[in-house]
Design an enzyme around this catalytic site. Structure first.
Site, PDB file in Angstrom:
ATOM      1  CB  THR A 289      -0.869   0.107   1.274  1.00 47.90           C
ATOM      2  OG1 THR A 289      -0.019   0.401   2.404  1.00 47.90           O
ATOM      3  CG2 THR A 289      -1.647  -1.164   1.527  1.00 47.90           C
ATOM      4  CG  ASP A 290       1.685   5.882  -0.958  1.00 52.22           C
ATOM      5  OD1 ASP A 290       2.630   5.868  -0.142  1.00 52.22           O
ATOM      6  OD2 ASP A 290       1.576   6.765  -1.831  1.00 52.22           O
ATOM      7  CD1 TRP A 291       1.917   7.467   5.832  1.00 52.91           C
ATOM      8  CD2 TRP A 291       4.032   6.734   5.650  1.00 52.91           C
ATOM      9  NE1 TRP A 291       2.538   7.696   7.024  1.00 52.91           N
ATOM     10  CE2 TRP A 291       3.849   7.256   6.946  1.00 52.91           C
ATOM     11  CE3 TRP A 291       5.299   6.217   5.321  1.00 52.91           C
ATOM     12  CZ2 TRP A 291       4.872   7.282   7.904  1.00 52.91           C
ATOM     13  CZ3 TRP A 291       6.302   6.254   6.271  1.00 52.91           C
ATOM     14  CH2 TRP A 291       6.082   6.767   7.541  1.00 52.91           C
ATOM     15  CB  ALA A 292      -1.439   5.443   6.489  1.00 53.19           C
ATOM     16  CB  SER A 293      -3.023   4.117   0.901  1.00 55.47           C
ATOM     17  OG  SER A 293      -2.565   2.844   0.529  1.00 55.47           O
TER      18      SER A 293
END
Ligand code: BGC
Length: 757
Positions: A289-293
């Site tokens: 995932t992207d950062w905390a996505s």
């Protein structure tokens, strides 16, 4: 260039030697590296793992150099699969030792970092690298980044960003290769190869991550993280090809994007993550995932809570979660309830372990702590960074003042970007140090300081500086000099993630500075150093010459100095269209024609007669105030010499879909210095089952010519490369008539025709 590439190969080999000697204790058998061997090792390991250990592999944390003691227990329990933001070899080895020696199964941790355009030696930002139209230098830049980063133990970078960027307001275009699917595809693939080589287990190889999957660059209004509304056909024709090219080049990992497209956040989008990436493209690496996505899908209003976020991410096809911990916390319950199956988890873990095995991490988990000293800022690396910055510079205007010659005895160096060590590195520089950056001011002093009187008066201290008090000093300096060199543009903080602008004029009082300098009556050379295309019509008009540089990195100064004094000749071309006004955005060359394209004789606002009749202006597709053309088109860039294209010949005017069209032409250097031209091949599919772009870049080549020299150049274009996703959502070449151009930019040249049967 060739010599540099050879020396890079040598450095790689030398570093490999070191690492092999440092081979370490580990619990797995040495692998023969074949796919079958890796798959069987993956299965054997998987069969021994508990659920907690599996979820641990799917969990990525960011440590930012925090206390190892605090991470110790989690690592020893096998509950962390990857760590982000560790950059010190000693610490990385310490952490790895806990994973390898203290955890039950000894699974090494994958150390990751955003190494976006260099690790310590900073190369031009990716949009600048794209301006080189040179896949070889882009490959070498990625190789240098990998050699430097892996010397500290980092084996995974979150790059290349192969988002298509058609909006200069969007700060992240800086990390992209621009507006064109073909250019982005080949640059992205070269970057993947540069990081990974053909052998991921080489200790200097770093796993690439094609991001952000997908559509992120189409954020509404150019505002970061914003929603996108890309139809499936547009997705397939414009936004997916560069990702497919990265996958085909072997990219080990993909990252989901922050945006929701047509209401579905990418992290929960099964269509792109499974149907396209896995089923159609056969991608066998892993998706992070992207950062905390994952947890941000709650903010999107797509998930009710973190349980829902974890379930939707995994069901959609995400393998590893970056920092939001919904997987480790929620998936045990989700499995109990049957919302996620053990099979889903096993598949994700397989994908992650496969890449860890391919990286050779089980066989060589540690890094040799003495490597960094040799690798970081190595002379060859600085030299490559300079060559890239030289090729990346784009000459937008020149009335003949450039290159500067011996008659120039004094120059005034003004503007906030002349000596901005930090800012010329550009966005996403976590590890490069400004002390190593050579600015234009320093480089010019070094290059000509003993022959030319240099008067430095910045006028403004930084790009947003609104204090005009210094402008008069800059003007006085200009009065004393033969030539004025004005360095203006953007600080690095004005582009990059979350750094979008609604106004892309020069910031602060820079417009006033250029205006005041232009009135002095001395030749004004404006050198722009920026993270994005800017609306600079006024400044171009007021300057005798304009040299545009996307943030050029550590060695930007020496590259620019060489270009200004003619030790190097500009050859960069624009990877993005430059608008005249922000209101023209989106503006890109490969647009569709509309039913009412301009005819070229439209009346603009100042010439409209009073009380003109409603339809008297012709009802065409253009702006009354801005017209229909950009300030500079895609592919544009001047040289200190001129080039002439002639005898453009097609191998056939009528081809079948399995044939290859050969396009040959003569390219002549018609000026008086050696120069390099980027010859570009564009095609238009004249009639389609859906409307087609008015031009699409299909090939390009850098051709270096001595004065008066002519070379025969040939492009090969398999007709299959004209395929697109048609009305039936099938990827086909539709028979019919095509136009073709060979030219130095996307607006020049006369079309030739051919047809496909
Ligand atoms: C960015 C990614 C980056 C990640 C890790 C995110 O905010 O969107 O591009 O790789 O952070 O730092």
């Amino acid at each position: 260039m060739k010599n540099n590439m050879k020396s890079l190969a040598k450095i790689s080999m030398a570093l490999c030697g070191f690492v092999a000697l440092s081979a370490c204790t580990h619990q797995e058998q040495i692998s023969d590296g074949s796919n079958a061997d890796i798959e069987s090792r993956v299965e054997s390991l998987l069969s021994k793992m508990t659920l907690e250990e599996k979820l641990g592999q799917m969990n990525q944390i960011s440590s930012f150099g925090g206390s190892i003691d605090e991470m110790h227990d989690l690592i020893a329990k096998g509950e962390i699969g990857s760590i982000l933001n560790e950059v010190d070899a000693k610490r990385i080895n310490q952490i790895q030792k806990i994973a390898v020696e203290e955890s039950r199964l000894g699974i090494p941790i994958l150390m990751s970092r955003d190494v976006i355009h260099g690790f310590k030696t900073i190369f031009p930002i990716p949009i600048g690298q794209a301006a080189t139209f040179d896949t070889a230098v882009v490959y070498s830049g990625a190789r240098v980044a990998a050699i430097e980063a892996t010397s500290t133990g980092i084996r995974w970078t979150f790059s290349p960003m192969v988002d298509i960027a058609r909006d200069p307001r969007w700060g992240r275009l800086a990390e992209s290769y621009g507006e064109d699917p073909y250019l982005t595809s080949v640059m992205g693939a070269a970057t993947v190869k540069g990081y990974q080589t053909d052998n991921l287990s080489d200790p200097t190889a770093m796993a690439a991550c094609a991001k952000h999957f997908v559509g992120y660059g189409a954020a509404e209004g150019g505002r970061d993280y914003n929603s996108t509304y890309i139809t499936e056909r547009q997705l397939r024709n414009i936004y997916l090809p560069s990702f497919k090219a990265s996958s085909d080049a072997g990219a080990a990992t993909f990252m989901t994007s922050f945006n929701d497209n047509d209401g579905v956040p990418s992290t929960g989008n099964k269509f792109v993550l499974k149907d396209v990436l896995r089923d159609e493209w056969k991608f066998d690496g892993f998706v992070v995932t992207d950062w905390a996505s994952a947890s941000e899908m709650i903010n999107h209003g797509f998930c009710a809570d973190s349980y829902d976020a974890a379930v939707k991410s995994v069901k959609a096809g995400v393998d590893m979660e970056m920092v939001s911990y919904t997987f480790v916390k929620q998936l045990p319950e989700a499995i109990k309830r049957g919302d996620v199956s053990m099979n889903d988890i096993d598949n994700a873990v397989r994908n992650i372990l496969r890449i860890k095995f391919r990286l050779g991490l089980f066989d060589n988990p540690y890094t040799n702590e003495s490597l960094a000293e040799k690798a970081l800022y190595a002379d060859q690396h600085l030299q490559m960074a300079k060559e890239t910055a030289t090729e990346a510079a784009i000459l937008l205007k020149n009335n003949g003042i450039l290159p500067l010659n011996d008659k120039v005895k004094s120059v005034a160096i003004v503007g906030p970007m002349a000596n901005a060590q930090h800012d010329q590195m550009g966005t996403w520089v976590f590890d490069g140090e400004k002390e190593h950056t050579v600015t234009p001011l320093t480089a010019i002093k070094e290059l000509v300081g003993n022959k030319v009187n240099i008067i430095y008066e910045p006028g403004l201290t930084y790009s947003r500086d609104n204090n005009k008090a210094g402008i008069i000093k800059a003007v006085n300096a200009a009065r004393k000099a033969d030539v004025v060199l004005a360095f203006v543009g953007e600080e690095s903080i004005l582009s990059g993630e979350a750094h979008c602008l609604a106004n892309i004029d020069l910031q602060g009082a820079q417009k006033e500075l250029i205006d005041a300098l232009s009135k002095v009556g001395k030749p004004l050379v404006t050198v722009i150093i920026s993270g994005r295309p800017l609306t600079i019509a006024d400044e171009v008009q007021k300057s005798a010459a304009v040299l545009f540089n996307f943030h050029p990195g550590t060695m930007g100064g020496p590259a620019i100095a060489d270009l200004l004094w003619g030790n190097a000749v500009p050859s960069g071309k624009l990877p993005m269209t430059f608008p005249k006004y922000v209101g023209q955005i989106p503006i890109y060359y490969a647009h569709n024609n509309t039913g009412r394209p301009v005819e070229g004789n439209e009346v603009l606002i100042d010439d409209i007669p009073l009380e003109a009749g409603q339809t008297s202006l012709g009802c065409r597709s253009f702006y009354l105030d801005a017209g229909w053309e950009p300030l500079f088109p895609f592919g544009y860039g001047l040289s200190y010499t001129t080039f002439e294209y002639s005898d453009i010949t097609l191998s056939s005017n009528s081809l079948t879909t399995n044939e290859t069209l050969k396009v040959s032409f003569k390219l002549k250097n018609t000026g008086s210095v050696e120069g390099t031209e980027v010859a570009q091949l564009y095609v238009r599919d004249k009639v389609g089952s859906v409307t087609r772009p008015i031009k699409e870049l299909k090939r390009f080549a850098r051709v270096t010519l001595k004065p008066d020299e002519t070379k025969d150049v040939e492009f090969e274009l398999p007709i299959s490369d004209l395929a697109f996703w048609n009305i039936d959502m099938q990827y086909v070449v539709e028979p019919g008539d095509f136009d073709l151009w060979v030219a130095g930019d996307s607006q020049s040249g006369k079309p030739l025709s051919f047809s496909v049967k």
